[in-house]
Design an enzyme around this catalytic site. Structure first.
Site, PDB file in Angstrom:
ATOM      1  N   GLY A   1      -6.817   1.254  -8.284  1.00 15.20           N
ATOM      2  CA  GLY A   1      -6.831   0.795  -6.743  1.00 15.20           C
ATOM      3  C   GLY A   1      -6.295   1.873  -5.497  1.00 15.20           C
ATOM      4  CD  GLU A   2      -2.949   4.208  -5.674  1.00  8.20           C
ATOM      5  OE1 GLU A   2      -1.899   4.110  -4.850  1.00  8.20           O
ATOM      6  OE2 GLU A   2      -3.656   3.869  -6.503  1.00  8.20           O
TER       7      GLU A   2
ATOM      8  N   GLY B   1      -0.762  -7.340  -4.224  1.00 14.73           N
ATOM      9  CA  GLY B   1      -1.785  -7.363  -3.882  1.00 14.73           C
ATOM     10  C   GLY B   1      -3.502  -7.612  -4.973  1.00 14.73           C
TER      11      GLY B   1
ATOM     12  CG  ASN C   1      -9.915 -10.302 -13.264  1.00 13.07           C
ATOM     13  OD1 ASN C   1     -11.310 -11.098 -13.895  1.00 13.07           O
ATOM     14  ND2 ASN C   1      -8.744 -11.435 -12.691  1.00 13.07           N
ATOM     15  N   PRO C   2     -12.902  -8.642 -14.560  1.00  9.59           N
ATOM     16  CG  PRO C   2     -15.063  -7.850 -15.501  1.00  9.59           C
ATOM     17  CD  PRO C   2     -13.494  -8.605 -15.674  1.00  9.59           C
TER      18      PRO C   2
ATOM     19  CG  PHE D   1      -1.835  -1.091   1.464  1.00 12.60           C
ATOM     20  CD1 PHE D   1      -2.450  -1.865   0.639  1.00 12.60           C
ATOM     21  CD2 PHE D   1      -0.994  -1.953   2.888  1.00 12.60           C
ATOM     22  CE1 PHE D   1      -3.056  -3.021   0.900  1.00 12.60           C
ATOM     23  CE2 PHE D   1      -1.730  -3.217   2.697  1.00 12.60           C
ATOM     24  CZ  PHE D   1      -2.956  -4.234   2.252  1.00 12.60           C
TER      25      PHE D   1
ATOM     26  CD  GLN E   1      -6.695  -3.661  -6.090  1.00 11.72           C
ATOM     27  OE1 GLN E   1      -6.354  -2.633  -5.531  1.00 11.72           O
ATOM     28  NE2 GLN E   1      -6.013  -5.003  -5.100  1.00 11.72           N
TER      29      GLN E   1
END
Length: 730
Positions: A696-697, A459, A623-624, A232, A630
């Site tokens: 991701g963020e 991850g 990739n759903p 992270f 995420q």
């Protein structure tokens, strides 16, 4: 029709992770390994006047005790204003923060090293310290690198004539990443060649760092990091322990391992800085923004500059002619902060989106309508068009799914039995970045392929999505492709941060696969009777061992026969992917909207996030399955940031008091209820060849504001100081 991209795909590395086959940094088996344990300082500032290691050195199993008096030299000596700085561990007697490493005990076993570490006796000459951001504000310095030094327009003048003004202050405490895998490294030397296993988000960054610290060529260093158990941002910068591990291994001429304890992680890899923000919004009576002044302060260490660009997003999110967004950074006697999921933006948007909610109440306009009134159709900062922007669709779809039309805007007007019910929302934004990246693809005549890039997977599913991209454009099944990452023996890749890995490394894998297609077409057309004669590379595709025309699949050749005729059993392509020049003509951002329902017990002050609908517009979804995961993770972290997370510092001693997972609170299963994540897919041919934007963020960015706004709607109490704990509501 895509065979793989856009379809829900389980992790290709999932079985390896749950069976223990996947090895993390501390798990590699190296013969004759010695174990290091760190001794940490107990003062926040000063110098070591004496350090007695005799008892530790005499303890069972101890190989050596390193201190600043006998450690191998690391890095060039650094100073600032004539004073020694803390750039490399164990290089001077100076102490710059509490829990700074001041000795390293190496023993035959971890237990022996840990026991002996307690026998090291240290005498200090303490100095006055300051760890409280709010007492250092008057010493804060402007940060010219990440916050614009110039205002847009004339915000002060526009503010004076605004009909409506909102002025508020917002506070966010220090927060820590707390990934499940503790940071660790194993180092060993073979002659002048160093191999190091490290928990990192950028193997090439660690290689460069160690080359500087150890004074050897980068080519002599191999950094390996195939799996990372969460980071992270905590492993974006090289941390201090890899250089210590490599130094100790070189001095002792045997392999050494160092692994952090949970407490050591709180000063070992950075944190989200303590942040203080002042926002003034000026608007007309309808809520149209006329001026935004967003001023932020956060801390850094006394010895290293750091900024998370807290106010950067403010210049891009709403149409406003007059904006000022100064950021100042104050030096404190703490370890250096670092980037932490959605760095800067999540902090800045908490303040901005809370203030927008306050403005909505002031002008009696629905919070969604207020955002539509101020919707930016072009980038307010540059005037450039967006490469794509579906934020309006996010508002509309989220509102419909949530049932926003049924919201009574009056605070304390909605109840579930004795519980107060609140509905809040916020916007989210994140950069759609692409960094230079390289990949190597080898296609074999037997219909298998190997793909490699020195990327990381902390991850989000990098192994899986890169396998999907390669399989898609090589026309293979997923099990026919092997993707490898996390090794400086592989082509260069950027750090896994900023949500740009898929756009960057994915573009390189895509480019390498297309280069192989073009090479195969050239080989095929060496045959004058080839059915693919006169076709261009863009006209053909690989599928199930055939090279065929896209528009007429009957025109095809068997790839194995083409390669056999050419006398080759495999074809390798190295591809360097760069952002296209066309990107410079546009602004590329990912956007989203988050809707939250909270239930507050008026007697206890407890807040439950009962329901979340998060809508994101971030280009194509490859990739759903992983993408929804995420976004859910971002929502969960947003709940933690809003309601639970705070690193407590006792400023009398400059020491972190809750450096553990017992007292540093993060969400657990009982805190998480209904979360629905939705994607509005965008067609974006500008952002990168795959049309993807990072996510991701993004899923975290608006959550803390949405929750705070919902809490106000439920209770009538505006909490501007995170986390929102019961004491602040009672």
């Amino acid at each position: 029709m895509p065979r793989h991209l856009g379809k829900e795909t389980p992790r290709v590395d999932g079985i390896a992770k749950v069976t223990g086959k996947a090895k993390y940094a501390a798990e590699f088996q190296v013969p004759h390994l010695a174990y290091g344990f760190l001794v940490m300082s107990s003062i926040a500032k000063g110098r070591i006047s004496a350090i007695d290691t005799q008892a530790a050195q005499a303890a069972d199993g101890v190989v050596h005790v390193f201190t600043h008096l006998n450690a191998g030299r690391l890095g060039p000596a650094q100073s600032r204003n004539g004073r020694v700085q803390w750039a490399w561990p164990l290089q001077s007697d100076r102490v710059f923060f509490s829990n700074q490493p001041i000795a390293l005990v190496v023993a035959e076993t971890y237990e022996q090293a840990r026991y002996a570490s307690r026998l090291v006796k240290v005498t200090y000459e303490p100095e006055a310290h300051e760890t409280d951001l709010y007492k250092a504000l008057d010493r804060a310095e402007p940060d010219p690198r990440t916050a614009s030094g110039q205002s847009k327009g004339s915000p002060d003048a526009a503010m004076k004539t605004a009909s409506v003004k909102i002025e508020a202050e917002y506070r966010i405490p220090i927060e820590h990443h707390n990934p499940i895998e503790p940071h660790a490294a194993i180092a060993f030397w073979e002659g002048d060649q160093l191999t190091i296993f490290d928990k990192t988000q950028e193997v090439y960054g660690v290689q460069k760092h160690l080359a500087e610290g150890l004074g050897i060529p980068a080519d002599n260093i191999r950094v390996i990091s195939p799996f990372v158990g969460g980071a992270f941002g905590a492993s974006l910068k090289p941390n201090y322990y890899p250089s210590l591990t490599a130094m100790a291994a070189r001095e002792l001429r045997r392999p050494v391992k160092i692994a952090f304890t949970r407490a050591q992680m709180f000063t070992g890899h950075g944190y989200r800085p303590s942040t203080f923000q002042k926002i003034t919004l000026g608007a007309d009576e309808d809520g149209k923004l006329e001026a935004i002044v967003h001023e932020a302060y956060h801390n850094t260490s006394s010895f290293e500059e750091f900024s998370d660009a807290t106010t950067g997003a403010t210049r891009h999110i709403y149409a406003c002619a007059h904006i000022s967004n100064p950021l100042k950074v104050a030096r404190t006697d703490l370890a250096t902060p670092t980037w932490m999921r959605a760095p800067g933006t999540v902090s800045g948007m908490f303040a901005l989106e809370s203030a927008m909610d306050e403005l909505a109440y002031a002008v009696k306009v629905d919070p969604i309508e207020l955002r539509l009134i101020n919707y930016a159709d072009v980038d307010p900062e540059t005037g450039k068009s967006f490469s794509s922007k579906a934020l309006r669709d996010c508002y509309q779809l989220g509102a419909e799914k949530f049932g926003w039309a049924d919201r009574n805007p009056e605070p304390r007007s909605m109840r579930d039995g004795h519980l107060l019910v609140g509905w809040g929302m916020a916007s989210a934004v994140w950069g759609a970045g692409q960094q230079p990246a390289s990949a190597r693809v080898t296609y074999r005549a037997d219909g298998t392929a190997s793909v490699a890039s020195a990327a990381s997977d902390i991850g989000p599913g990098t192994y899986t999505v890169m396998t999907m991209i390669a399989a898609e454009y090589l026309g293979l099944r997923l099990e026919q492709v092997k993707f490898e990452l996390g090794d400086t023996h592989f082509p260069r890749a950027p750090a896994q941060g900023g949500s740009w890995t898929t756009s960057s490394v994915g573009s390189a894998v895509h480019g390498a696969a297309l280069a192989i297609t073009a090479k195969l077409l050239k080989l095929a057309n060496q045959d004058p009777n080839s059915p693919l004669r006169d076709l261009e590379a863009a006209d053909v595709e690989m599928l199930d061992g055939h090279l065929r025309q896209k528009s007429d699949p009957s025109r095809s050749v068997l790839i194995s026969q083409v390669m056999d005729s050419a006398g080759t059993s495999e074809i390798t392509e190295n591809y360097d992917a760069l952002p296209s020049p066309e990107r410079q003509n546009y602004t590329s951002l990912a956007h989203g909207a988050q809707f939250v329902e909270v239930k507050v017990d008026p007697n206890l002050g407890t807040v439950k996030v009962a329901r979340v609908i998060a809508v994101a517009a971030c280009g194509k979804i490859l990739n759903p399955l992983a993408s929804h995961s995420q976004e859910i993770g971002g929502v969960v972290w947003g709940i933690g940031m809003a309601l639970e997370e705070a690193t407590e510092v006792d400023h009398r001693y400059g020491r972190i008091m809750n450096a553990n997972l017992q007292h540093y609170h993060v969400p657990v299963n009982a805190d998480i209820h209904s979360i629905e994540t939705i994607f509005v897919e965008e067609e974006d041919t500008i952002v990168n060849p795959l049309g993807v934007k990072g996510m991701g963020e993004l899923g975290m960015v608006g959550m803390s504001a949405a929750i705070a706004n919902a809490v106000f709607h439920a209770t009538g109490r505006r909490i501007r100081d995170l986390p929102i704990t019961p004491d602040k509501l009672l």
